[in-house]
Design a protein around this motif. Structure first.
Motif, mmCIF file in Angstrom:
data_model
loop_
_atom_site.group_PDB
_atom_site.id
_atom_site.type_symbol
_atom_site.label_atom_id
_atom_site.label_comp_id
_atom_site.label_asym_id
_atom_site.label_seq_id
_atom_site.Cartn_x
_atom_site.Cartn_y
_atom_site.Cartn_z
ATOM 1 N N PHE A 47 6.957 25.251 12.163
ATOM 2 C CA PHE A 47 7.402 25.683 10.841
ATOM 3 C C PHE A 47 7.943 24.534 9.991
ATOM 4 O O PHE A 47 8.222 24.729 8.805
ATOM 5 C CB PHE A 47 8.462 26.782 10.980
ATOM 6 C CG PHE A 47 7.894 28.091 11.463
ATOM 7 C CD1 PHE A 47 7.019 28.818 10.676
ATOM 8 C CD2 PHE A 47 8.207 28.576 12.717
ATOM 9 C CE1 PHE A 47 6.489 30.017 11.114
ATOM 10 C CE2 PHE A 47 7.682 29.771 13.174
ATOM 11 C CZ PHE A 47 6.817 30.496 12.375
ATOM 12 N N SER A 48 8.099 23.355 10.550
ATOM 13 C CA SER A 48 8.505 22.208 9.739
ATOM 14 C C SER A 48 7.385 21.767 8.806
ATOM 15 O O SER A 48 7.611 20.987 7.881
ATOM 16 C CB SER A 48 8.916 21.047 10.637
ATOM 17 O OG SER A 48 7.801 20.552 11.365
ATOM 18 N N LYS A 49 6.164 22.274 9.042
ATOM 19 C CA LYS A 49 5.022 21.917 8.200
ATOM 20 C C LYS A 49 4.670 23.032 7.206
ATOM 21 O O LYS A 49 3.676 22.934 6.486
ATOM 22 C CB LYS A 49 3.805 21.607 9.080
ATOM 23 C CG LYS A 49 4.022 20.460 10.056
ATOM 24 C CD LYS A 49 2.761 20.125 10.794
ATOM 25 C CE LYS A 49 2.928 19.046 11.852
ATOM 26 N NZ LYS A 49 3.966 18.051 11.604
ATOM 27 N N ILE A 99 10.555 25.273 -0.247
ATOM 28 C CA ILE A 99 11.298 24.461 0.728
ATOM 29 C C ILE A 99 10.383 24.163 1.907
ATOM 30 O O ILE A 99 9.608 25.015 2.344
ATOM 31 C CB ILE A 99 12.592 25.156 1.218
ATOM 32 C CG1 ILE A 99 12.295 26.556 1.767
ATOM 33 C CG2 ILE A 99 13.630 25.213 0.115
ATOM 34 C CD1 ILE A 99 13.511 27.236 2.388
ATOM 35 N N ILE A 100 10.469 22.947 2.418
ATOM 36 C CA ILE A 100 9.702 22.541 3.592
ATOM 37 C C ILE A 100 10.552 21.570 4.408
ATOM 38 O O ILE A 100 11.087 20.609 3.875
ATOM 39 C CB ILE A 100 8.350 21.908 3.184
ATOM 40 C CG1 ILE A 100 7.545 21.520 4.425
ATOM 41 C CG2 ILE A 100 8.538 20.746 2.232
ATOM 42 C CD1 ILE A 100 6.099 21.118 4.124
ATOM 43 N N LYS A 101 10.725 21.886 5.654
ATOM 44 C CA LYS A 101 11.566 21.106 6.569
ATOM 45 C C LYS A 101 12.973 20.967 5.989
ATOM 46 O O LYS A 101 13.743 21.920 6.004
ATOM 47 C CB LYS A 101 10.935 19.754 6.865
ATOM 48 C CG LYS A 101 11.513 19.067 8.102
ATOM 49 C CD LYS A 101 10.773 17.782 8.434
ATOM 50 C CE LYS A 101 11.362 17.139 9.676
ATOM 51 N NZ LYS A 101 10.650 15.890 10.039
ATOM 52 N N ASP A 102 13.334 19.785 5.443
ATOM 53 C CA ASP A 102 14.659 19.615 4.858
ATOM 54 C C ASP A 102 14.573 19.230 3.385
ATOM 55 O O ASP A 102 15.495 18.650 2.816
ATOM 56 C CB ASP A 102 15.453 18.553 5.617
ATOM 57 C CG ASP A 102 14.740 17.198 5.630
ATOM 58 O OD1 ASP A 102 13.591 17.120 5.137
ATOM 59 O OD2 ASP A 102 15.317 16.223 6.152
ATOM 60 N N GLU A 103 13.451 19.569 2.744
ATOM 61 C CA GLU A 103 13.194 19.138 1.363
ATOM 62 C C GLU A 103 13.050 20.336 0.441
ATOM 63 O O GLU A 103 12.439 21.348 0.790
ATOM 64 C CB GLU A 103 11.926 18.289 1.311
ATOM 65 C CG GLU A 103 11.628 17.712 -0.054
ATOM 66 C CD GLU A 103 10.387 16.838 -0.068
ATOM 67 O OE1 GLU A 103 10.015 16.343 -1.149
ATOM 68 O OE2 GLU A 103 9.775 16.650 1.016
ATOM 69 N N LEU A 144 17.693 26.658 7.168
ATOM 70 C CA LEU A 144 16.892 27.805 6.752
ATOM 71 C C LEU A 144 15.487 27.761 7.358
ATOM 72 O O LEU A 144 15.003 28.759 7.893
ATOM 73 C CB LEU A 144 16.803 27.859 5.225
ATOM 74 C CG LEU A 144 18.122 28.049 4.460
ATOM 75 C CD1 LEU A 144 17.867 28.079 2.964
ATOM 76 C CD2 LEU A 144 18.812 29.324 4.906
ATOM 77 N N THR A 145 14.846 26.605 7.271
ATOM 78 C CA THR A 145 13.472 26.521 7.784
ATOM 79 C C THR A 145 13.429 26.612 9.309
ATOM 80 O O THR A 145 12.462 27.114 9.872
ATOM 81 C CB THR A 145 12.813 25.213 7.314
ATOM 82 O OG1 THR A 145 13.618 24.095 7.709
ATOM 83 C CG2 THR A 145 12.651 25.198 5.802
ATOM 84 N N GLU A 146 14.481 26.138 9.963
ATOM 85 C CA GLU A 146 14.511 26.205 11.430
ATOM 86 C C GLU A 146 14.893 27.598 11.940
ATOM 87 O O GLU A 146 14.843 27.842 13.147
ATOM 88 C CB GLU A 146 15.500 25.174 11.986
ATOM 89 C CG GLU A 146 15.003 23.736 11.875
ATOM 90 C CD GLU A 146 15.971 22.742 12.484
ATOM 91 O OE1 GLU A 146 17.134 23.131 12.773
ATOM 92 O OE2 GLU A 146 15.568 21.565 12.687
ATOM 93 N N SER A 147 15.239 28.489 11.032
ATOM 94 C CA SER A 147 15.595 29.847 11.445
ATOM 95 C C SER A 147 14.375 30.728 11.691
ATOM 96 O O SER A 147 14.526 31.871 12.148
ATOM 97 C CB SER A 147 16.469 30.508 10.372
ATOM 98 O OG SER A 147 15.705 30.771 9.193
#
Length: 338
Positions: free
Chosen positions: A137-139, A186-190, A317-320
């Motif tokens: 999901f980081s991508k 939003i993507i990864k931390d951006e 958020l994305t890592e959730s």
């Protein structure tokens, strides 16, 4: 001199002034040409002052009744304190006491608004979770729109006011004042964006694609490396302007097709982590009941609030997503807490 029934406001003021000057009640009666007994009665009543209010002893609540109230509060969501206590056959308890008791075991909440989920929706949510369970999901680029108004959501403009202070005045608008439509991803931390949809533009398939071309593709996507573009997965919900044949074909020409375009289950805002970003931004721009006088000022507030969201918050958020997918499967397609 004749005796009159009531003293006028002017006469009462004169009595107070004469008393301050050291005049006796008899002299004041002669000066005002009023009966001496009337003057003495007014002076006596003024000196007695108001009687102190003696509070009646409050009804005591037993431990057994407290347990009944707790069970009733759990069975009757959104009920009033009176309805909860009446269902327990507990009478004679004032509202202040009822609220103080409930405050220790419950919270005042508004009903949550969610799209209805039927059996088909739940099955599709489960299939979606199974399909993307092993996805990196980081991508994934999570996108969505948000509309912000000048006054914020109803019910947000309330909070604690100190004793003796007056609540701030809020503007009332006959026509609401309109709002601004904002798109972001939003993507990864951006954080991608936010970008503002031009006022008065209704997002249909054509205007949505043109908007993405002018903002997302020209200002962000074009600057990314070929390897990034190859691995990125684009997510959007099933709004008509997103899921139409025209938009799907247009994105395919941009290279976003098949596995690079994430399928999305119906009625699933709880699965999109960017919804949490919208909550963070709205809490910031409408804190302390803030209102705005123009669309440009509320847009500037959105931009400022978005800049204050750091990469760690976005990464959280994305890592959730792994946890959200597992929750969907555990609840057999039901809604999860965001």
């Amino acid at each position: 001199m004749g005796q009159k029934k009531d003293l006028t406001g002017s006469e009462k003021s004169k009595i107070v002034r004469y008393l301050a000057e050291g005049c006796s009640s008899l002299k004041i009666a002669k000066l005002l040409k009023r009966d001496h007994r009337t003057i003495k009665r007014f002076i006596q009543n003024s000196q007695q002052g108001r009687k102190k209010h003696v509070e009646k002893p409050r009804r005591k609540i037993t431990a057994h009744e407290l347990r009944k109230v707790k069970r009733a509060a759990a069975k009757m969501p959104l009920a009033t304190s009176l309805a909860i206590f009446q269902s327990c056959n507990i009478t004679g308890v004032p509202k202040s006491t009822r609220c103080a008791i409930l405050r220790d075991m419950a919270k005042v909440r508004k009903a949550e608004r969610r799209p209805p989920l039927n059996k088909t929706h739940k099955l599709k949510r489960q299939d979606w979770a199974k399909k993307y369970l092993k996805t990196d999901f980081s991508k994934v680029l999570w996108t969505d729109e948000m509309r912000v108004s000048l006054d914020g959501p109803d019910g947000w403009a309330r909070g604690w006011i100190g004793k003796g202070q007056r609540a701030p005045v809020r503007l009332r608008r006959q026509q609401g004042g309109g709002g601004v439509l904002v798109w972001a991803g939003i993507i990864k931390d951006e954080l991608v964006g936010p970008f503002r949809v031009e006022d008065g533009v209704k997002l249909n398939s054509q205007s949505y694609c043109q908007f993405l071309e002018d903002t997302f593709f020209k200002q962000w996507y074009r600057k990314k490396s070929a390897s990034f573009k190859k691995n990125m997965i684009f997510m959007q919900d099933n709004a008509p302007s997103h899921a139409s044949k025209y938009s799907t074909a247009w994105l395919a020409r941009k290279g976003i097709k098949e596995e690079k375009l994430m399928t999305w289950p119906p009625c699933s805002p709880d699965l999109n982590p960017i919804e949490n970003l919208w909550s963070i931004i709205k809490c910031e721009i409408y804190k302390e009941g803030k209102q705005y006088t123009s669309l440009n000022s509320v847009w500037e507030a959105v931009v400022a609030a978005a800049r204050n969201v750091d990469g760690e918050q976005i990464k959280t958020l994305t890592e959730s997503m792994d946890g959200r997918l597992l929750s969907v499967l555990a609840k057999k397609g039901g809604y999860i807490g965001r």
